[in-house]
Scaffold this motif. Structure first.
Motif, PDB file in Angstrom:
ATOM      1  N   GLY A  69      65.218  -1.850  46.729  1.00 51.83           N
ATOM      2  CA  GLY A  69      66.239  -1.547  47.603  1.00 51.83           C
ATOM      3  C   GLY A  69      65.981  -0.942  48.957  1.00 51.83           C
ATOM      4  O   GLY A  69      66.768  -0.601  49.759  1.00 51.83           O
ATOM      5  N   ILE A  70      64.692  -0.424  49.082  1.00 51.95           N
ATOM      6  CA  ILE A  70      64.174   0.244  50.236  1.00 51.95           C
ATOM      7  C   ILE A  70      63.860  -0.868  51.413  1.00 51.95           C
ATOM      8  O   ILE A  70      63.106  -1.923  51.067  1.00 51.95           O
ATOM      9  CB  ILE A  70      62.975   1.041  49.984  1.00 51.95           C
ATOM     10  N   GLU A  71      64.399  -0.704  52.522  1.00 52.43           N
ATOM     11  CA  GLU A  71      64.365  -1.754  53.368  1.00 52.43           C
ATOM     12  C   GLU A  71      62.721  -2.169  54.189  1.00 52.43           C
ATOM     13  O   GLU A  71      62.685  -2.977  54.528  1.00 52.43           O
ATOM     14  CB  GLU A  71      65.211  -1.548  54.649  1.00 52.43           C
ATOM     15  N   THR A  72      62.201  -1.210  53.720  1.00 53.36           N
ATOM     16  CA  THR A  72      60.572  -1.240  54.565  1.00 53.36           C
ATOM     17  C   THR A  72      59.647  -1.962  53.219  1.00 53.36           C
ATOM     18  O   THR A  72      58.796  -2.365  53.466  1.00 53.36           O
ATOM     19  CB  THR A  72      59.973   0.089  54.850  1.00 53.36           C
ATOM     20  N   GLY A 107      55.939   1.811  57.742  1.00 54.31           N
ATOM     21  CA  GLY A 107      56.854   1.232  56.736  1.00 54.31           C
ATOM     22  C   GLY A 107      56.727   2.101  55.223  1.00 54.31           C
ATOM     23  O   GLY A 107      57.651   2.358  54.411  1.00 54.31           O
ATOM     24  N   GLN A 108      55.296   2.179  55.052  1.00 51.66           N
ATOM     25  CA  GLN A 108      54.852   2.769  53.758  1.00 51.66           C
ATOM     26  C   GLN A 108      55.126   4.351  53.779  1.00 51.66           C
ATOM     27  O   GLN A 108      55.711   5.078  53.022  1.00 51.66           O
ATOM     28  CB  GLN A 108      53.245   2.626  53.592  1.00 51.66           C
ATOM     29  N   ASN A 109      54.975   4.978  55.084  1.00 53.69           N
ATOM     30  CA  ASN A 109      55.209   6.336  55.085  1.00 53.69           C
ATOM     31  C   ASN A 109      56.813   6.579  54.961  1.00 53.69           C
ATOM     32  O   ASN A 109      57.276   7.751  54.637  1.00 53.69           O
ATOM     33  CB  ASN A 109      54.947   7.063  56.489  1.00 53.69           C
ATOM     34  N   SER A 110      57.518   5.601  55.590  1.00 52.42           N
ATOM     35  CA  SER A 110      58.995   5.663  55.477  1.00 52.42           C
ATOM     36  C   SER A 110      59.565   5.845  53.931  1.00 52.42           C
ATOM     37  O   SER A 110      60.624   6.332  53.664  1.00 52.42           O
ATOM     38  CB  SER A 110      59.644   4.526  56.306  1.00 52.42           C
ATOM     39  N   TYR A 111      58.765   4.602  53.337  1.00 52.08           N
ATOM     40  CA  TYR A 111      59.208   4.693  51.908  1.00 52.08           C
ATOM     41  C   TYR A 111      59.075   5.978  50.942  1.00 52.08           C
ATOM     42  O   TYR A 111      59.648   6.326  50.241  1.00 52.08           O
ATOM     43  CB  TYR A 111      58.068   3.460  51.355  1.00 52.08           C
ATOM     44  N   GLN A 112      57.801   6.661  51.473  1.00 51.97           N
ATOM     45  CA  GLN A 112      57.648   7.753  50.867  1.00 51.97           C
ATOM     46  C   GLN A 112      58.665   8.800  50.646  1.00 51.97           C
ATOM     47  O   GLN A 112      58.906   9.580  49.921  1.00 51.97           O
ATOM     48  CB  GLN A 112      56.264   8.464  51.229  1.00 51.97           C
ATOM     49  N   THR A 113      59.410   9.006  51.857  1.00 56.06           N
ATOM     50  CA  THR A 113      60.457  10.012  52.010  1.00 56.06           C
ATOM     51  C   THR A 113      61.897   9.500  51.899  1.00 56.06           C
ATOM     52  O   THR A 113      62.782  10.159  51.989  1.00 56.06           O
ATOM     53  CB  THR A 113      60.347  10.544  53.375  1.00 56.06           C
ATOM     54  N   PRO A 115      65.440   8.148  50.253  1.00 57.33           N
ATOM     55  CA  PRO A 115      66.267   8.950  49.174  1.00 57.33           C
ATOM     56  C   PRO A 115      65.896   7.957  47.851  1.00 57.33           C
ATOM     57  O   PRO A 115      65.993   8.551  46.616  1.00 57.33           O
ATOM     58  CB  PRO A 115      67.653   8.628  49.773  1.00 57.33           C
ATOM     59  N   ILE A 116      65.781   6.754  47.890  1.00 62.27           N
ATOM     60  CA  ILE A 116      65.801   5.897  46.611  1.00 62.27           C
ATOM     61  C   ILE A 116      64.488   6.154  46.221  1.00 62.27           C
ATOM     62  O   ILE A 116      64.303   6.329  44.780  1.00 62.27           O
ATOM     63  CB  ILE A 116      65.818   4.259  47.101  1.00 62.27           C
ATOM     64  N   HIS A 117      63.384   6.402  46.977  1.00 61.08           N
ATOM     65  CA  HIS A 117      61.968   6.719  46.304  1.00 61.08           C
ATOM     66  C   HIS A 117      61.981   8.066  45.639  1.00 61.08           C
ATOM     67  O   HIS A 117      61.677   8.363  44.540  1.00 61.08           O
ATOM     68  CB  HIS A 117      61.119   6.602  47.107  1.00 61.08           C
ATOM     69  N   LEU A 118      62.785   9.121  46.417  1.00 61.25           N
ATOM     70  CA  LEU A 118      62.824  10.511  45.639  1.00 61.25           C
ATOM     71  C   LEU A 118      63.569  10.580  44.556  1.00 61.25           C
ATOM     72  O   LEU A 118      63.391  11.212  43.609  1.00 61.25           O
ATOM     73  CB  LEU A 118      63.340  11.224  46.874  1.00 61.25           C
ATOM     74  N   LYS A 119      64.593   9.809  44.600  1.00 57.86           N
ATOM     75  CA  LYS A 119      65.530   9.626  43.329  1.00 57.86           C
ATOM     76  C   LYS A 119      64.856   9.113  42.166  1.00 57.86           C
ATOM     77  O   LYS A 119      64.896   9.448  40.898  1.00 57.86           O
ATOM     78  CB  LYS A 119      66.746   8.752  43.670  1.00 57.86           C
ATOM     79  N   PHE A 120      63.885   8.094  42.454  1.00 65.69           N
ATOM     80  CA  PHE A 120      63.022   7.417  41.308  1.00 65.69           C
ATOM     81  C   PHE A 120      62.036   8.494  40.824  1.00 65.69           C
ATOM     82  O   PHE A 120      62.067   8.620  39.405  1.00 65.69           O
ATOM     83  CB  PHE A 120      62.346   6.138  41.926  1.00 65.69           C
ATOM     84  N   VAL A 121      61.494   9.178  41.582  1.00 68.47           N
ATOM     85  CA  VAL A 121      60.698  10.089  41.193  1.00 68.47           C
ATOM     86  C   VAL A 121      61.356  11.253  40.218  1.00 68.47           C
ATOM     87  O   VAL A 121      60.958  11.576  39.301  1.00 68.47           O
ATOM     88  CB  VAL A 121      59.937  10.864  42.152  1.00 68.47           C
ATOM     89  N   GLU A 122      62.633  11.731  40.975  1.00 65.85           N
ATOM     90  CA  GLU A 122      63.241  12.833  40.142  1.00 65.85           C
ATOM     91  C   GLU A 122      63.886  12.254  38.879  1.00 65.85           C
ATOM     92  O   GLU A 122      63.628  12.912  37.875  1.00 65.85           O
ATOM     93  CB  GLU A 122      64.582  12.959  40.992  1.00 65.85           C
ATOM     94  N   ASP A 123      64.039  10.936  38.805  1.00 70.13           N
ATOM     95  CA  ASP A 123      64.617  10.658  37.565  1.00 70.13           C
ATOM     96  C   ASP A 123      63.578   9.923  36.572  1.00 70.13           C
ATOM     97  O   ASP A 123      63.766   9.994  35.256  1.00 70.13           O
ATOM     98  CB  ASP A 123      65.444   9.251  37.796  1.00 70.13           C
ATOM     99  N   CYS A 124      62.395   9.744  37.047  1.00 68.14           N
ATOM    100  CA  CYS A 124      61.617   9.207  35.973  1.00 68.14           C
ATOM    101  C   CYS A 124      60.018   9.972  35.898  1.00 68.14           C
ATOM    102  O   CYS A 124      59.398   9.534  34.863  1.00 68.14           O
ATOM    103  CB  CYS A 124      61.118   7.780  36.674  1.00 68.14           C
ATOM    104  N   GLU A 125      59.969  10.940  36.601  1.00 73.77           N
ATOM    105  CA  GLU A 125      58.530  11.656  36.558  1.00 73.77           C
ATOM    106  C   GLU A 125      58.420  12.269  35.198  1.00 73.77           C
ATOM    107  O   GLU A 125      57.368  12.322  34.836  1.00 73.77           O
ATOM    108  CB  GLU A 125      58.564  12.528  37.768  1.00 73.77           C
ATOM    109  N   HIS A 126      59.308  12.644  34.540  1.00 76.03           N
ATOM    110  CA  HIS A 126      59.253  13.307  33.077  1.00 76.03           C
ATOM    111  C   HIS A 126      58.528  12.196  32.240  1.00 76.03           C
ATOM    112  O   HIS A 126      58.147  12.327  31.234  1.00 76.03           O
ATOM    113  CB  HIS A 126      60.678  13.573  32.416  1.00 76.03           C
ATOM    114  N   LEU A 127      58.811  10.935  32.500  1.00 78.39           N
ATOM    115  CA  LEU A 127      58.098   9.683  31.584  1.00 78.39           C
ATOM    116  C   LEU A 127      56.813   9.701  31.834  1.00 78.39           C
ATOM    117  O   LEU A 127      55.969   9.065  30.697  1.00 78.39           O
ATOM    118  CB  LEU A 127      58.886   8.463  31.906  1.00 78.39           C
ATOM    119  N   TRP A 128      55.956  10.123  32.864  1.00 75.88           N
ATOM    120  CA  TRP A 128      54.559   9.675  32.955  1.00 75.88           C
ATOM    121  C   TRP A 128      53.626  11.080  32.833  1.00 75.88           C
ATOM    122  O   TRP A 128      54.144  12.051  33.285  1.00 75.88           O
ATOM    123  CB  TRP A 128      54.186   8.942  34.485  1.00 75.88           C
TER     124      TRP A 128
END
Length: 139
Positions: A69-72, A107-113, A115-128
């Motif tokens: 869902g991230i445009e870049t 585009g890759q730099n924009s992806y890193q910050t 909100p969808i990427h940050l939410k993914f990390v927040e929601d899933c980092e406990h898994l890895w």
């Protein structure tokens, strides 16, 4: 489905076939205009805290899918280790992988910050327990 989602889906369906055809064709048979893929490849490998836990693997995969869902993000492929021949150079110790394609470094730099990427990390980092990233640019 939005037009951009539809375009992304079409890309995902055709990019693999185009890349495969380009890889199989002699270099002289593929001109720069025939196959154009995004320039930046962001390859990420995840090792789960609970290896073999199907629910954790499925949760990570579901989280990774949100990154489309991230445009870049111009292409996304999520995978698990393939049952290929065991060789010294093959590391299939990871649990889940993703490959994202971007048009450029910005585009890759924009992806890193994003909100969808940050939410993914927040929601899933406990898994890895471990993540390894390989970023490359087409030459």
């Amino acid at each position: 489905m939005s037009d951009s989602q539809s375009q992304r889906r079409r890309f995902l369906l055709t990019a693999g076939a185009a890349a495969g055809a380009a890889a199989l064709a002699p270099a002289s048979a593929v001109s720069a205009g025939e196959v154009t893929l995004p320039t930046i490849r962001h390859s990420v490998f995840f090792w789960l805290k609970n290896p073999g836990d199907q629910a954790d693997r499925d949760a990570l995969i579901a989280g990774l899918k949100t990154l489309a869902g991230i445009e870049t993000v111009k292409g996304i492929q999520i995978g698990v280790p393939a049952s290929t021949e065991k060789r010294d150079v093959v590391d299939n110790s990871f649990d889940v992988s993703e490959m994202l394609l971007f048009d450029n470094v910005e585009g890759q730099n924009s992806y890193q910050t994003h909100p969808i990427h940050l939410k993914f990390v927040e929601d899933c980092e406990h898994l890895w327990r471990k993540v390894v990233v390989y970023d490359s640019i087409a030459v």
